[in-house]
Enzyme design. Structure first.
Site, PDB file in Angstrom:
ATOM      1  CG  HIS A 225      -2.109   1.219   1.424  1.00 39.82           C
ATOM      2  ND1 HIS A 225      -3.285   1.043   1.347  1.00 39.82           N
ATOM      3  CD2 HIS A 225      -1.593   2.278   1.591  1.00 39.82           C
ATOM      4  CE1 HIS A 225      -3.731   2.075   1.318  1.00 39.82           C
ATOM      5  NE2 HIS A 225      -2.795   2.984   1.698  1.00 39.82           N
ATOM      6  CD  GLU A 226       1.733   3.545   3.438  1.00 42.42           C
ATOM      7  OE1 GLU A 226       1.656   4.784   2.956  1.00 42.42           O
ATOM      8  OE2 GLU A 226       0.449   3.211   4.299  1.00 42.42           O
ATOM      9  CG  HIS A 229       0.247   5.977  -0.857  1.00 44.55           C
ATOM     10  ND1 HIS A 229      -0.779   6.311  -1.721  1.00 44.55           N
ATOM     11  CD2 HIS A 229      -0.441   5.510   0.405  1.00 44.55           C
ATOM     12  CE1 HIS A 229      -2.035   5.927  -1.016  1.00 44.55           C
ATOM     13  NE2 HIS A 229      -1.670   5.534   0.502  1.00 44.55           N
ATOM     14  CG  HIS A 235      -5.851   6.297   0.045  1.00 40.75           C
ATOM     15  ND1 HIS A 235      -5.720   7.237   0.800  1.00 40.75           N
ATOM     16  CD2 HIS A 235      -5.039   5.271   0.488  1.00 40.75           C
ATOM     17  CE1 HIS A 235      -4.913   7.003   2.024  1.00 40.75           C
ATOM     18  NE2 HIS A 235      -4.359   5.724   1.765  1.00 40.75           N
ATOM     19  CE1 TYR A 281      -6.615   3.861   3.796  1.00 41.19           C
ATOM     20  CE2 TYR A 281      -7.744   5.302   5.095  1.00 41.19           C
ATOM     21  CZ  TYR A 281      -6.621   4.710   4.581  1.00 41.19           C
ATOM     22  OH  TYR A 281      -5.500   5.704   5.181  1.00 41.19           O
TER      23      TYR A 281
END
Length: 818
Positions: A225-226, A229, A235, A281
């Site tokens: 996930h990071e 980014h 997101h 999310y």
């Protein structure tokens, strides 16, 4: 001032914003700090359990697919199947399945959402990135990313980073490699003592820190996930086209966490909105989706989804030399770090072959079926004719409509598949959303037919379903499996004709019906009657219920929903509610336009709105707002021109307009250094007070009485309801506080308390804690099946299924606790 200076100012503002956010976050009350520490400690306990130990040598080899990573681990296999299960019980009630990982996953998601942070974006050089890649961020040249690590105390943390990197390299051409002693100037540093899970978006230059606080951030999916980014992705819930798929419940989102839910400058043309993305999310109480059966997708992903891979492949041109490779059925070509010299098709799970035209599963069942509009097919489970379905099978059917605007419909006429009390050991999985996502699993027995219609997307003509009876399970004798009726038809809704965030229903002969929201009428819900009121407070998104839309012909600037801005070092928030609209652009002087795309009936109108425009100081570029109406073939008519609002603060405006017939209302925002925003837009009948009220749009729920003041309103709620729009019911169980299928019981009328009756294996106030008492040898049962509950207020009066209670025979229900 040159472009580079403008970018530097933007970067500085972002850093100031995040610093302010961090200060606010660290300043929470002690109870929140203790709660966070408790969550971290519980995560550590889970990670220390042998069941969750990572094998440092268990990495992905070149012959392993992403789906093998997804399904090989027995515990995660159980999670992905059972969490996805929707068990059809007698009477057709849907109950979401769960398994032993549910508590861990809920806990991990809750901690992660509180600690995942955006640290702004990298240099904005181009608007050329696609989908949820931020249009203005810089990507890493050739997809090569050096990295270092620091401050990690546990070996499993480094193993999680390595596994995440290998997964990305297995599926894409983005290569992360240890910097070592190289002279690389730009690189990533993973930091184990960082604050939460945090990353800048895109390449920033020089050393770029990615915070991965131990232990909460140290799972492969969180690292992925990071990293996503850091390579330029926002997101999933921040996509500019999200309004059709997801709704923000701003009242339930902590102000310090707004940044993770704002829309961002994304281009959404590569692939559809993906609930299963690792960048999405979990819904929690912060978001909702139209089809609650699909809520499990938002928390089920443990790695890159099919569409995550597609986005990275497109942005980093992993398919640049794959022109001769033709992939079908939502497959796509790419080269990878693992196999850099060969282009292959990445197929949706369930499909295979050099062009994704073959199916996986057993050869003696399943199939690929093409249907023209008006054609249909009956499909039965293997063994159906004998009255007992065949076990040990994996049967996959891929249905494809070949006609114009084809849409697939599947009617489950019969279903009788073995089920446990909570999960589907054998199941019929219906992939009625996207073919690259997991499906809704069905089992047990139904008494009336159930219909699944393919959701509207660019995959409306594709439907994949799977019958799986491979797991050893209890006897299925006398259960015939299923019988389906599959058909294709020409869909009017497939063209997305309905405007302004409404529901579309297909009618015969390619017709459709739009269900309009209040204030709108007409076949496509784009007509505003003379007495109607239309509004936009930006809480429901510019692409959603808002009466204003971005002018799509403008490619270098856009209005986005944001929650704050800066006047010097001071933060400014929305006039009312959580968000307002701000313009963003590539260069100084770019103009973003918000405009009505409606047909107004003839008659007088009143335009109301609030705005803030801050006067530039010396050396700054002045932002500006122009509000006007325009009619095709005619010059624009200026209604208001602003370079400063009173006291550099929010100011309300009310402007009479003779008529809007054949005209558009336009809000044009010029990009500068200074704060500019608009909020609470109302277009009503007239400024003499008749109809000129936001209350005309009936914002108060559950019979609440509305009163207005300018562009704001208040609701006087009936007894039993509360909240800004009377949306909160007094019965606490309406908020569904009990987790893991626990049953909620409201206390006495008017009380705000409740009791959760937990299912076997869970305990605690909200049934979030896994009950380990059966593992402590406290209970010895003749049938070996212990019920790990302190009490159950139903037919089950003891802790053993057979009632023996050979050890610890206290009947807790005799004390009448319920």
């Amino acid at each position: 001032m040159g472009h580079l200076s403008f970018i530097q100012i933007l970067a500085l503002l972002m850093v100031i914003t995040i610093n302010a956010s961090t200060i606010s976050r660290s300043g929470k009350e002690k109870v929140d700090v203790e709660r966070t520490e408790g969550l971290v400690e519980m995560l550590r306990e889970f990670l220390d359990d042998e069941e969750f130990e990572d094998d440092d040598e268990d990495f992905i080899d070149d012959d392993t697919s992403l789906d093998d990573v997804w399904l090989d681990d027995e515990t995660r296999d159980s999670f992905n199947e059972d969490q996805a299960a929707l068990i059809l019980h007698e009477g057709g009630e849907f109950i979401q399945g769960y398994d032993a990982l549910t508590h861990f996953v809920d806990l991990e998601e809750e901690w992660f959402k509180d600690h995942d942070q955006h640290l702004g974006s990298g240099t904005r050089e181009t608007l050329g990135m696609k989908r949820n890649f931020d249009k203005g961020t810089t990507t890493w040249p050739s997809g090569l990313i050096p990295y270092t690590t620091r401050n990690f105390a546990e070996s499993r943390s480094l193993a999680a980073i390595k596994e995440a990197i290998q997964i990305i390299g297995k599926e894409t051409c983005v290569k992360l490699f240890e910097k070592g002693s190289s002279s690389a100037v730009d690189y990533i540093t993973f930091d184990g003592k960082g604050q939460g899970c945090a990353s800048y978006v895109g390449k920033t230059g020089n050393q770029q820190v990615v915070d991965l606080q131990e232990p909460g951030c140290m799972t492969p999916e969180t690292v992925i996930h990071e990293i996503m980014h850091a390579i330029g992705q926002q997101h999933e819930q921040s996509r500019t086209d999200r309004a059709r798929y997801i709704t923000m419940l701003w009242k339930n989102i902590d102000k310090g966490n707004y940044v993770n839910y704002f829309t961002e400058l994304t281009h959404d043309g590569v692939s559809p909105y993906d609930y299963f993305s690792t960048l999405q999310y979990a819904l929690g109480t912060e978001m909702k989706i139209p089809d609650q059966r699909l809520a499990f997708l938002t928390s089920a992903s443990k790695t890159l989804s099919h569409y995550d891979v597609k986005e990275i492949v497109t942005a980093y041109k992993c398919d640049e030399t794959c022109g001769s490779v033709a992939c079908q059925n939502r497959g796509f070509a790419r080269k990878t770090v693992a196999v850099p010299d060969k282009c292959t098709c990445r197929c949706p799970k369930g499909l295979k072959g050099t062009s994704c035209t073959e199916r996986e599963g057993d050869n003696d069942c399943g199939g690929i079926i093409e249907l023209n509009n008006g054609e249909s097919r009956s499909i039965k489970a293997p063994g159906y004719a004998s009255g007992t379905y065949t076990t040990g099978k994996e049967c996959i059917w891929f249905i494809k409509g070949t006609g114009t605007n084809a849409r697939i419909k599947v009617e489950v006429q019969e279903l009788d598949i073995l089920a446990s009390t909570t999960t589907c050991p054998h199941y019929l999985s219906m992939r009625y959303t996207l073919v690259g996502q997991p499906g809704v699993n069905l089992c047990n027995k139904i008494t009336s037919s159930k219909t699944f219609v393919k959701t509207i997307s660019d995959e409306t003509n594709m439907f994949l379903f799977e019958f799986n009876s491979k797991k050893p399970a209890a006897s299925n004798i006398g259960k015939n499996g299923f019988k389906l009726f599959v058909s294709a038809y020409q869909s009017g809704c497939a063209l997305k004709p309905c405007k302004n965030y409404v529901t579309c229903t297909d009618l015969p002969n390619a017709g459709y019906k739009c269900t309009c929201q209040i204030g709108y009428s007409g076949d496509n819900c784009d007509v505003v009657a003379a007495s109607a009121v239309v509004t936009c407070n930006f809480e429901t998104d510019i692409g959603g219920k808002c009466c204003l839309k971005n002018d799509k012909s403008i490619k270098n600037a856009i209005w986005l929903e944001k929650g704050s801005g800066l006047i010097g070092a001071q933060k400014v928030y929305a006039k009312d509610g959580a968000v307002f609209a701000r313009p963003f652009g590539q260069y100084y002087g770019n103009v973003a336009k918000l405009q009505t795309e409606l047909t107004f009936a003839d008659g007088a109108r009143c335009l109301q709105f609030t705005a803030i425009v801050v006067k530039a100081r010396e050396g700054e570029q002045q932002s500006g707002l122009a509000v006007y109406t325009v009619k095709q073939g005619s010059p624009l008519e200026t209604l208001k021109s602003l370079v400063e609002t009173t006291s550099n603060n929010w100011q309300e405006f009310k402007i009479p307009i003779e008529t809007l017939h054949q005209k558009k209302v336009v809000f044009a925002g010029k990009i500068g250094d200074t704060m500019l925003g608009i909020d609470n837009v109302i277009i009503s009948k007239g400024c003499n007070g008749e109809g000129a009220s936001v209350c005309a749009n009936q914002p108060c729920k559950n019979g609440g009485v509305c009163s207005s003041s300018g562009a704001s309103f208040t609701c006087e709620c009936k007894s039993g309801f509360s909240g800004s729009t009377c949306e909160i019911a007094a019965k606490p169980c309406d908020a569904k506080p009990c987790k893991n299928n626990g049953q909620c019981l409201n206390k006495a009328s008017g009380s705000t308390t409740y009791t959760c009756v937990c299912v076997d294996g869970y305990k605690g106030t909200n049934c979030k804690t896994i009950d380990q008492s059966c593992n402590s040898d406290q209970w010895k049962c003749a049938d070996g099946q212990c019920i790990a509950n302190e009490f159950r207020c139903d037919w089950r009066l003891s802790h053993c299924n057979d009632g023996s209670d050979e050890k610890g025979c206290t009947d807790h229900c005799l004390s009448k606790p319920c």
